[in-house]
Scaffold this motif. Sequence first.
Motif, PDB file in Angstrom:
ATOM      1  N   GLY A 173      57.440  42.641  29.300  1.00 53.47           N
ATOM      2  CA  GLY A 173      57.494  43.923  29.519  1.00 53.47           C
ATOM      3  C   GLY A 173      56.298  44.247  30.491  1.00 53.47           C
ATOM      4  O   GLY A 173      56.585  45.260  31.426  1.00 53.47           O
ATOM      5  N   ALA A 174      55.090  43.688  30.430  1.00 46.40           N
ATOM      6  CA  ALA A 174      54.124  44.106  31.283  1.00 46.40           C
ATOM      7  C   ALA A 174      54.374  43.563  32.751  1.00 46.40           C
ATOM      8  O   ALA A 174      53.871  44.164  33.951  1.00 46.40           O
ATOM      9  N   HIS A 175      54.804  42.663  32.893  1.00 49.34           N
ATOM     10  CA  HIS A 175      55.283  41.934  34.050  1.00 49.34           C
ATOM     11  C   HIS A 175      56.530  42.678  34.745  1.00 49.34           C
ATOM     12  O   HIS A 175      56.242  43.117  36.019  1.00 49.34           O
ATOM     13  N   ARG A 194      48.732  55.825  35.749  1.00 51.51           N
ATOM     14  CA  ARG A 194      48.260  54.538  35.292  1.00 51.51           C
ATOM     15  C   ARG A 194      49.430  53.560  35.068  1.00 51.51           C
ATOM     16  O   ARG A 194      50.505  53.781  34.739  1.00 51.51           O
ATOM     17  N   VAL A 195      48.901  52.214  35.080  1.00 54.86           N
ATOM     18  CA  VAL A 195      49.905  51.134  34.673  1.00 54.86           C
ATOM     19  C   VAL A 195      49.123  50.163  33.889  1.00 54.86           C
ATOM     20  O   VAL A 195      48.048  49.818  34.493  1.00 54.86           O
ATOM     21  N   TYR A 196      49.710  50.014  32.592  1.00 54.80           N
ATOM     22  CA  TYR A 196      48.941  49.174  31.666  1.00 54.80           C
ATOM     23  C   TYR A 196      49.733  47.872  31.484  1.00 54.80           C
ATOM     24  O   TYR A 196      50.894  47.781  31.277  1.00 54.80           O
ATOM     25  N   ILE A 197      48.869  46.808  31.736  1.00 58.68           N
ATOM     26  CA  ILE A 197      49.345  45.560  31.816  1.00 58.68           C
ATOM     27  C   ILE A 197      48.861  44.632  30.714  1.00 58.68           C
ATOM     28  O   ILE A 197      47.662  44.261  30.676  1.00 58.68           O
ATOM     29  N   ASN A 198      49.642  44.657  29.480  1.00 55.73           N
ATOM     30  CA  ASN A 198      49.071  43.942  28.316  1.00 55.73           C
ATOM     31  C   ASN A 198      49.450  42.564  28.118  1.00 55.73           C
ATOM     32  O   ASN A 198      50.647  42.355  27.541  1.00 55.73           O
ATOM     33  N   ASP A 199      48.611  41.546  28.698  1.00 56.97           N
ATOM     34  CA  ASP A 199      48.637  40.132  28.513  1.00 56.97           C
ATOM     35  C   ASP A 199      50.199  39.673  29.093  1.00 56.97           C
ATOM     36  O   ASP A 199      50.897  39.117  28.297  1.00 56.97           O
ATOM     37  N   GLY A 200      50.628  40.191  30.020  1.00 59.37           N
ATOM     38  CA  GLY A 200      51.763  40.038  30.738  1.00 59.37           C
ATOM     39  C   GLY A 200      51.668  38.901  32.096  1.00 59.37           C
ATOM     40  O   GLY A 200      50.534  38.853  32.763  1.00 59.37           O
ATOM     41  N   PRO A 201      52.670  38.062  32.219  1.00 61.15           N
ATOM     42  CA  PRO A 201      52.284  37.246  33.458  1.00 61.15           C
ATOM     43  C   PRO A 201      52.518  37.935  34.931  1.00 61.15           C
ATOM     44  O   PRO A 201      53.196  39.076  34.686  1.00 61.15           O
ATOM     45  N   GLY A 202      52.021  37.318  35.756  1.00 68.37           N
ATOM     46  CA  GLY A 202      52.184  37.950  37.222  1.00 68.37           C
ATOM     47  C   GLY A 202      53.380  37.302  37.982  1.00 68.37           C
ATOM     48  O   GLY A 202      54.204  37.030  37.458  1.00 68.37           O
ATOM     49  N   PHE A 203      53.011  37.287  39.271  1.00 69.06           N
ATOM     50  CA  PHE A 203      54.090  36.736  40.309  1.00 69.06           C
ATOM     51  C   PHE A 203      53.743  35.543  40.956  1.00 69.06           C
ATOM     52  O   PHE A 203      52.611  35.502  41.517  1.00 69.06           O
ATOM     53  N   CYS A 204      54.654  34.587  41.448  1.00 67.59           N
ATOM     54  CA  CYS A 204      54.376  33.560  41.996  1.00 67.59           C
ATOM     55  C   CYS A 204      54.284  34.056  43.577  1.00 67.59           C
ATOM     56  O   CYS A 204      55.042  35.039  43.979  1.00 67.59           O
ATOM     57  N   ASP A 205      53.427  33.382  44.674  1.00 66.79           N
ATOM     58  CA  ASP A 205      53.614  34.029  45.912  1.00 66.79           C
ATOM     59  C   ASP A 205      54.733  33.889  46.675  1.00 66.79           C
ATOM     60  O   ASP A 205      55.152  34.886  47.306  1.00 66.79           O
ATOM     61  N   GLU A 206      55.702  33.060  46.325  1.00 64.44           N
ATOM     62  CA  GLU A 206      57.062  33.032  47.018  1.00 64.44           C
ATOM     63  C   GLU A 206      58.046  34.020  46.258  1.00 64.44           C
ATOM     64  O   GLU A 206      59.147  34.285  46.959  1.00 64.44           O
ATOM     65  N   GLU A 226      41.338  37.131  24.328  1.00 64.32           N
ATOM     66  CA  GLU A 226      40.080  36.255  24.565  1.00 64.32           C
ATOM     67  C   GLU A 226      40.830  34.671  24.803  1.00 64.32           C
ATOM     68  O   GLU A 226      40.446  34.083  25.683  1.00 64.32           O
ATOM     69  N   TYR A 227      41.964  34.606  24.026  1.00 65.17           N
ATOM     70  CA  TYR A 227      42.553  33.240  23.965  1.00 65.17           C
ATOM     71  C   TYR A 227      44.042  33.516  25.005  1.00 65.17           C
ATOM     72  O   TYR A 227      44.853  33.530  24.063  1.00 65.17           O
ATOM     73  N   SER A 228      43.952  33.775  26.172  1.00 66.03           N
ATOM     74  CA  SER A 228      45.121  34.389  26.672  1.00 66.03           C
ATOM     75  C   SER A 228      45.722  33.160  27.560  1.00 66.03           C
ATOM     76  O   SER A 228      44.962  32.590  28.299  1.00 66.03           O
ATOM     77  N   ILE A 229      46.851  33.079  27.323  1.00 63.53           N
ATOM     78  CA  ILE A 229      47.769  32.116  28.035  1.00 63.53           C
ATOM     79  C   ILE A 229      48.759  32.708  29.180  1.00 63.53           C
ATOM     80  O   ILE A 229      48.916  32.559  30.322  1.00 63.53           O
ATOM     81  N   ILE A 230      49.708  33.549  28.288  1.00 68.43           N
ATOM     82  CA  ILE A 230      50.899  34.044  28.996  1.00 68.43           C
ATOM     83  C   ILE A 230      50.405  34.899  30.158  1.00 68.43           C
ATOM     84  O   ILE A 230      50.941  35.037  31.149  1.00 68.43           O
ATOM     85  N   GLY A 231      49.505  35.848  29.682  1.00 65.23           N
ATOM     86  CA  GLY A 231      48.840  36.852  30.775  1.00 65.23           C
ATOM     87  C   GLY A 231      47.941  36.219  31.789  1.00 65.23           C
ATOM     88  O   GLY A 231      47.718  37.046  32.800  1.00 65.23           O
ATOM     89  N   ARG A 232      47.705  34.978  31.784  1.00 65.46           N
ATOM     90  CA  ARG A 232      47.013  34.308  32.805  1.00 65.46           C
ATOM     91  C   ARG A 232      47.981  33.252  33.776  1.00 65.46           C
ATOM     92  O   ARG A 232      47.382  32.615  34.571  1.00 65.46           O
TER      93      ARG A 232
END
Length: 535
Positions: A173-175, A194-206, A226-232
């Motif tokens: 949902g953050a994505h 404001r846009v709130y991104i709560n531990d969400g993945p971003g986008f690849c350059d392609e 602190e232990y973020s995987i999906i959001g990174r």
Amino acid sequence: MAHLSDYVLWKGDLDFREREFRIEDNLVLSELVYIDYKPFFEYKKTDKVTLRDAIYNLEDMHAIRNTRAGSGKEDQDFARYCAQSKRFGNVVLSDFQDIFDTSDKQFAAVTYTLGDGTTVIAFRGTDSTIIGWKEDFMISYTNVPSQDLALDYAIRHVNEASKDVIILGHSKGAHLALYAAAHLDIRQQAKLKRVYINDGPGFCDEVLDKSLINNILDKITKITPEYSIIGRIFEPPAGENIIVRSSAHALIQHSMQTWMLGPEGLITCKDHAPESHLITDLIDRFVEGMDLGARENFIDSLFNSMTDTGANTIREFAMKGPEAFEELLFNMAGSDALNLKNKAKSIKKEDDDSKGIFVRTWGLINRKESIRIGLTLLLSILSFAFPDFAMESVVFAVLVFTCIYEVVLTIRHLKNSEWDFKKERPRVMLCIVLWVLTSAVLVKEGALFVVSSMILGVLLLSLAYQNIINFRIYNTKVFERFRYSFEGIVTFLLGAYILIMPDIENSWYMLSCGTLLLTDSIFEILKLLRDRKKK
């Protein structure tokens, strides 16, 4: 240690006209979009409703449900707290959408109108469906259907808004929130507060031009535990980056319900955990080593193998048991997904009849107490009679039997596939590896003893865990609780000692195990006599 429910109880008596929108409110509304409002809207045939009326009606219908994977009763209680509060209970919900089909599409969103007139567009994160999880992974190589749905949804409500607009979401949902906000035109982005991104993945350059995000960078607040995987994953840029502490461990920190709050707001820290950096780096290296076609092959193979079992949700797949996971591993290993060349093929294998034999045999042993007692006594006698080599002999016999069993299984599969070695490559490789390891254990001096002690230690700890479960199940039966508590403590101490001190004498292992087996036999005999006496 406070969480979201505590925040609702603390500040729930203050309307948004009395206390302006805060970052904690973003978490609350991102969590509330996981509630399945569909039964209410389908029944009432209305477009708008207060959160209070929606939750109360769902409760009357016995249909209140949180769609987030891993949700429980506490999440339903959280929705009730929000409905009862002045701050969130009066929030108006409109245009709830929940779209799901088997063509790689899972999308849900709702629009909130706050007491001060602010419009909040909330996108739901990944639910428990396999399609929803697949979409999360698909962002590594392509645009997904949900992104277009999110953009259309955002454009419509931004245009309709008379005051400020906030867009938010959690996980996928953050994505979607970031994607939609970045693609709004200049006039629409002017309304965006404001846009709130709560531990969400971003986008690849392609997939996405990062310059689009730079246009609204100062309006983006990114929150990760602190232990973020999906959001990174393809970590998105943000004007404000917040790392929040969590009361949970590892991946469970992805849940916003575990994020810690104090009287002044989120309890933050300066950096992510070392494990987060390590895993993120490994994921980045894995993804960077695959072109877009290879990523598509890998993800298609993974999730198509799961849906081939007939499951629609992650829970349904997990409920199918170990055989489903075994087939998944073989399908992935046997496909071309990791060769970075061709599109992956879904492999449908026939059930192994021979597995049914072992299942039925084990079931017979469990049902026939006399057989189990006899086997336990036999193993106990062997442990006392041959303490110097009983453990190693049994383990070696099991290893050889497993090798033979896998060879027979592999030959059967090769025959059914008309000796297609490429298709059955994983099974062939498994056979070779098993035989090599078994030979090495036999030839290498002391290796069999080390392997045997490790297996025995792990087995005893597993039995200790099962005894704990049994102790909790039989909470009203004195005999069973005494038995499982006694055996649980003994197996835990033995297993831990064997793993920590593996160089003790072989005979000590066997005498200890023999005593444990004899004790278990006595308990079984007493139980059998008691049950027969009752009859």
